[in-house]
Design a protein around this motif. Structure first.
Motif, PDB file in Angstrom:
ATOM      1  N   THR A   1     -38.628  54.238  -1.048  1.00  0.00           N
ATOM      2  CA  THR A   1     -37.484  55.145  -0.983  1.00  0.00           C
ATOM      3  C   THR A   1     -36.208  54.365  -0.701  1.00  0.00           C
ATOM      4  O   THR A   1     -36.085  53.736   0.355  1.00  0.00           O
ATOM      5  CB  THR A   1     -37.687  56.201   0.125  1.00  0.00           C
ATOM      6  N   TYR A   2     -35.255  54.437  -1.628  1.00  0.00           N
ATOM      7  CA  TYR A   2     -33.996  53.728  -1.436  1.00  0.00           C
ATOM      8  C   TYR A   2     -33.194  54.345  -0.297  1.00  0.00           C
ATOM      9  O   TYR A   2     -33.145  55.562  -0.131  1.00  0.00           O
ATOM     10  CB  TYR A   2     -33.155  53.751  -2.712  1.00  0.00           C
ATOM     11  N   SER A   3     -32.537  53.484   0.485  1.00  0.00           N
ATOM     12  CA  SER A   3     -31.665  53.945   1.556  1.00  0.00           C
ATOM     13  C   SER A   3     -30.482  53.000   1.671  1.00  0.00           C
ATOM     14  O   SER A   3     -30.658  51.780   1.756  1.00  0.00           O
ATOM     15  CB  SER A   3     -32.409  53.992   2.899  1.00  0.00           C
ATOM     16  N   ASN A   4     -29.266  53.557   1.681  1.00  0.00           N
ATOM     17  CA  ASN A   4     -28.091  52.706   1.858  1.00  0.00           C
ATOM     18  C   ASN A   4     -27.864  52.355   3.317  1.00  0.00           C
ATOM     19  O   ASN A   4     -26.871  51.708   3.655  1.00  0.00           O
ATOM     20  CB  ASN A   4     -26.845  53.375   1.271  1.00  0.00           C
ATOM     21  N   LYS A   5     -28.815  52.731   4.182  1.00  0.00           N
ATOM     22  CA  LYS A   5     -28.770  52.348   5.588  1.00  0.00           C
ATOM     23  C   LYS A   5     -29.718  51.197   5.899  1.00  0.00           C
ATOM     24  O   LYS A   5     -29.887  50.817   7.050  1.00  0.00           O
ATOM     25  CB  LYS A   5     -29.100  53.552   6.467  1.00  0.00           C
ATOM     26  N   SER A   6     -30.324  50.659   4.868  1.00  0.00           N
ATOM     27  CA  SER A   6     -31.262  49.551   5.009  1.00  0.00           C
ATOM     28  C   SER A   6     -30.631  48.272   4.476  1.00  0.00           C
ATOM     29  O   SER A   6     -30.210  48.210   3.314  1.00  0.00           O
ATOM     30  CB  SER A   6     -32.555  49.841   4.241  1.00  0.00           C
ATOM     31  N   ALA A   7     -30.573  47.233   5.304  1.00  0.00           N
ATOM     32  CA  ALA A   7     -30.012  45.960   4.857  1.00  0.00           C
ATOM     33  C   ALA A   7     -30.843  45.359   3.729  1.00  0.00           C
ATOM     34  O   ALA A   7     -30.294  44.775   2.790  1.00  0.00           O
ATOM     35  CB  ALA A   7     -29.927  44.990   6.031  1.00  0.00           C
ATOM     36  N   CYS A   8     -32.149  45.497   3.814  1.00  0.00           N
ATOM     37  CA  CYS A   8     -33.009  44.938   2.767  1.00  0.00           C
ATOM     38  C   CYS A   8     -32.718  45.601   1.419  1.00  0.00           C
ATOM     39  O   CYS A   8     -32.630  44.934   0.384  1.00  0.00           O
ATOM     40  CB  CYS A   8     -34.475  45.111   3.155  1.00  0.00           C
ATOM     41  N   TRP A   9     -32.552  46.924   1.437  1.00  0.00           N
ATOM     42  CA  TRP A   9     -32.221  47.621   0.193  1.00  0.00           C
ATOM     43  C   TRP A   9     -30.826  47.229  -0.299  1.00  0.00           C
ATOM     44  O   TRP A   9     -30.596  47.065  -1.497  1.00  0.00           O
ATOM     45  CB  TRP A   9     -32.303  49.132   0.385  1.00  0.00           C
ATOM     46  N   ALA A  10     -29.866  47.079   0.606  1.00  0.00           N
ATOM     47  CA  ALA A  10     -28.509  46.709   0.199  1.00  0.00           C
ATOM     48  C   ALA A  10     -28.504  45.343  -0.479  1.00  0.00           C
ATOM     49  O   ALA A  10     -27.846  45.141  -1.514  1.00  0.00           O
ATOM     50  CB  ALA A  10     -27.590  46.714   1.407  1.00  0.00           C
ATOM     51  N   ILE A  11     -29.242  44.386   0.086  1.00  0.00           N
ATOM     52  CA  ILE A  11     -29.319  43.040  -0.491  1.00  0.00           C
ATOM     53  C   ILE A  11     -30.046  43.073  -1.822  1.00  0.00           C
ATOM     54  O   ILE A  11     -29.635  42.439  -2.804  1.00  0.00           O
ATOM     55  CB  ILE A  11     -29.993  42.080   0.508  1.00  0.00           C
ATOM     56  N   ASP A  12     -31.125  43.835  -1.896  1.00  0.00           N
ATOM     57  CA  ASP A  12     -31.882  43.953  -3.140  1.00  0.00           C
ATOM     58  C   ASP A  12     -31.039  44.599  -4.237  1.00  0.00           C
ATOM     59  O   ASP A  12     -31.115  44.206  -5.409  1.00  0.00           O
ATOM     60  CB  ASP A  12     -33.145  44.775  -2.892  1.00  0.00           C
TER      61      ASP A  12
ATOM     62  N   TYR B   1     -22.713  44.224   1.959  1.00  0.00           N
ATOM     63  CA  TYR B   1     -23.500  44.294   0.724  1.00  0.00           C
ATOM     64  C   TYR B   1     -23.435  45.674   0.090  1.00  0.00           C
ATOM     65  O   TYR B   1     -23.517  45.795  -1.143  1.00  0.00           O
ATOM     66  CB  TYR B   1     -24.931  43.838   0.987  1.00  0.00           C
ATOM     67  N   ASN B   2     -23.285  46.727   0.875  1.00  0.00           N
ATOM     68  CA  ASN B   2     -23.061  48.041   0.272  1.00  0.00           C
ATOM     69  C   ASN B   2     -21.740  48.048  -0.500  1.00  0.00           C
ATOM     70  O   ASN B   2     -21.644  48.581  -1.606  1.00  0.00           O
ATOM     71  CB  ASN B   2     -23.050  49.135   1.348  1.00  0.00           C
ATOM     72  N   GLU B   3     -20.706  47.450   0.072  1.00  0.00           N
ATOM     73  CA  GLU B   3     -19.420  47.364  -0.614  1.00  0.00           C
ATOM     74  C   GLU B   3     -19.505  46.453  -1.833  1.00  0.00           C
ATOM     75  O   GLU B   3     -18.894  46.724  -2.870  1.00  0.00           O
ATOM     76  CB  GLU B   3     -18.347  46.861   0.354  1.00  0.00           C
ATOM     77  N   LEU B   4     -20.289  45.386  -1.716  1.00  0.00           N
ATOM     78  CA  LEU B   4     -20.407  44.444  -2.824  1.00  0.00           C
ATOM     79  C   LEU B   4     -21.112  45.071  -4.015  1.00  0.00           C
ATOM     80  O   LEU B   4     -20.685  44.888  -5.160  1.00  0.00           O
ATOM     81  CB  LEU B   4     -21.141  43.180  -2.359  1.00  0.00           C
TER      82      LEU B   4
END
Length: 495
Positions: free
Chosen positions: A400-411, A480-483
C-alpha cells in the motif's frame, strides 16, 4: 523499517523466544514472526535498532550481514530439519546482550552450535562482520545438513571467526573470505569444534595430503563473477599495488563490449581476507562505494551497445534512458545482461556503522541508513543514543503506497528517474547532495553540543540526539515527496 527496541529487565529463569519471520515486511510492526523455540533470557537487555537484520545497539556494538553461498550438500530441508537459529535472530540477541565484538562473536557461534543454524535466505550460508570501537571480527556460518539432532551433542553449524587487523579493510561480496585457520592463535581465531572434521568426514578434505585446509574453498562452491566483480572493485581501488589485478576498465582496450561477459573468472585465492588500504577511508568513501554502479568498467550496464542511438549528425550518443538499473523487461527488450551493482537493487536497505571510541557511546556511534536503493537514497545519521525513530522510517507497507513513508517516497523518486534517467538523476543530485554535505559540515557541531549536554545531563543529550536524528528523517520524507512532484512535472510523457 527501522525502529528502537528499548532494553528491559527480566526475572531470573525467564525464556526468550526464537523467531522465524523477523525479515518479513508483510507482518505488522510488532510481529517478529513465528516462535520456533526458546533460549534462556538475561536479566537486563540493551537498547538496539531493530530491522530485518539488526545492526547496532546503544553501546556502539555493530553487526553487518552478507548472505553467502555454501555447498549444495549443506543446505537444509525446512520440512524436516531441527535447526531454529537464524542469523538475524542471533544478531538481535547479541545486540541485546553484549558490548564487546569478541564476546558477541563467540556468543553468536555458541547459539549456532547449540540451537542449529537455520538459513533464512534461500538456504545459503551467512557472514557477519561484528565491530565495537576497539575490534572488528568476521564470523562465517555454514549449515550442517538436515539430519542434525540437537540431542546428539554435535554442533548445529560450522563456523569460524577471525579478527581483522586494526589497520585493514575488507569486503564481503556475498562470498566466503576466511582462508586458513590458526588453531593456536585464540586472539585471532574462534571456531566450532567441527569446522575441519566435518569436511574430513564428508571426504571434502584429506588431512594426509599436502594442501592446507582453506575454509572458503572447502565449504563454498566454485567462485562466481557476481562476487568477483565487487571484490575486484574494492581491492583494486583501495590497494592497487597489492597484486596485478585483472584488467576490467573500459579503456583497457581488449575488454570492450560484449567480451565483458565471456571472460574467465580469476581464482578466489588472489583476494585477501583483508588488506591494508593505501589511502585512509572516510564515511563518504564507503557511501560512494555502496553506490557504485561500476562506472567506467566492463560491468557498467549503461555502456551496453544497445543504449546508443543516432545523434542526428552521423554519429551515436548514449540514450537519455540509459540507466544502471534496467528492469527485467528492459533488459529483455534491449538484450542487456544482468550484473550486480555493489549493493542490492531497489526495494532493500543498507547502512554504515561509524564507531568512535573517543566519545560517549550515545554520541560516538552513528548508524547511517539508506532505504530502497543506495544510488538514489540519502543517508540519515541515527546516533546510538537515539531513543525513537521518526514514524516515516517505521512506516512501510509494500502492498500500500503512503506519502508518509520515507521508503515509499524514495522508491517513488527512483521510479520517476526512469522517465529520462541521464538527465533526471542530476535533478536528484542537486537536491540530495547538498543535504548530505550539510550532514558532515554540521557533524562536529552536533557532537560538541551533545557532549556538552551529556556532561550536564545524559538524558538531555539523548533528547537532543533523538530530535536531531528524527528531524533528518522527516527532512528526507519532505524532500523526496517534493522531488517526485517536481520530476513528474518536468519529465511527464505528456510534455
Amino acid at each position: 523499517r527501522i525502529r528502537v527496541i528499548h532494553g528491559s529487565s527480566y526475572k531470573k529463569g525467564d525464556m526468550a523466544p526464537v523467531y522465524w519471520g523477523i525479515q518479513d515486511i508483510h507482518r505488522p510492526l510488532d510481529d517478529f514472526g513465528d516462535v520456533l523455540g526458546y533460549i534462556p533470557q538475561v536479566e537486563k537487555t540493551y537498547t538496539y535498532f531493530h530491522s530485518a537484520y539488526p545492526h547496532m545497539n546503544e553501546h556502539q556494538l555493530a553487526i553487518a550481514e552478507s548472505t553467502t553461498s555454501q555447498r549444495e550438500e549443506l543446505k537444509l530441508d525446512m520440512a524436516v530439519c531441527k535447526q531454529i537459529m537464524t542469523v538475524e535472530q542471533a544478531q538481535a540477541f547479541a545486540l541485546q546482550r553484549y558490548t564487546s565484538a569478541r564476546e558477541a562473536t563467540a556468543f553468536i557461534g555458541q547459539l549456532m552450535s547449540q540451537y542449529g543454524f537455520l538459513p533464512s535466505c534461500v538456504g545459503e550460508s551467512e557472514t557477519l562482520v561484528v565491530g565495537d570501537t576497539e575490534e572488528i571480527w568476521i564470523i562465517e556460518i555454514f549449515s550442517v545438513g538436515s539430519d542434525w539432532d540437537p540431542e546428539s551433542g554435535e554442533p548445529g553449524a560450522i563456523w569460524v571467526a577471525q579478527r581483522v587487523p586494526d589497520d585493514h579493510a575488507l569486503v564481503v561480496a556475498n562470498w566466503s573470505i576466511i582462508k586458513e585457520v590458526d588453531e593456536n592463535d585464540p586472539e585471532t581465531f574462534l571456531f566450532s569444534p567441527n569446522y575441519k572434521q566435518f569436511a574430513i568426514d564428508k571426504g571434502w578434505y584429506n588431512p594426509e595430503g599436502s594442501k592446507p585446509f582453506i575454509l572458503q574453498e572447502v565449504y563454498a562452491p566454485i567462485f562466481r563473477e557476481w562476487a568477483a566483480n565487487r571484490m575486484w572493485l574494492f581491492y583494486s581501488t583501495l590497494a592497487p599495488s597489492y597484486t596485478e589485478w585483472p584488467e576490467r576498465m573500459l579503456d583497457d582496450g581488449h575488454m570492450m563490449g560484449y567480451n565483458q561477459y565471456i571472460q574467465y573468472v580469476e581464482p578466489i585465492s588472489i583476494y585477501p581476507t583483508s588488506v591494508l588500504p593505501e589511502v585512509k577511508i572516510s564515511v563518504q568513501d564507503v557511501m560512494a562505494f555502496q553506490r557504485s554502479t561500476f562506472e567506467g568498467t566492463i560491468y557498467d550496464k549503461t555502456e551496453d551497445y544497445d543504449w546508443y542511438v543516432p545523434d542526428g549528425e552521423g554519429g551515436i550518443k548514449k540514450s537519455p534512458l540509459a540507466t544502471p538499473f534496467p528492469s527485467k523487461d528492459m533488459r529483455e527488450l534491449l538484450d542487456i545482461n544482468n550484473r550486480r551493482n555493489v549493493t542490492r537493487p531497489q526495494g532493500f536497505y543498507g547502512m554504515i556503522a561509524q564507531l568512535r571510541g573517543w566519545l560517549p557511546d550515545p554520541i560516538g556511534g552513528i548508524y547511517w541508513v539508506f532505504l530502497d536503493n543506495a544510488y538514489t537514497s540519502p543517508y540519515v545519521p541515527i546516533y546510538a543514543g537515539t531513543q525513537e525513530t521518526a514514524e516515516c522510517y517505521k512506516n512501510f507497507d509494500p502492498t500500500t503506497y503512503s506519502n508518509k513513508s520515507a521508503c515509499w517516497a524514495i522508491d517513488f523518486v527512483d521510479n520517476m528517474l526512469y522517465l529520462k534517467w541521464q538527465e533526471a538523476v542530476k535533478d536528484l543530485w542537486q537536491v540530495r547532495n547538498p543535504y548530505e554535505e550539510q550532514l558532515f559540515l554540521e557533524r562536529d557541531h552536533i557532537d560538541n553540543e551533545a557532549l556538552a549536554l551529556y556532561e550536564q545531563s545524559p538524558e538531555k543529550a539523548l533528547e537532543y540526539l533523538t530530535a536531531y536524528s528524527k528531524g533528518k528523517m522527516e527532512t528526507v520524507l519532505k524532500m523526496y515527496n517534493e522531488l517526485h512532484d517536481a520530476l513528474i512535472v518536468k519529465y511527464s510523457n505528456s510534455r
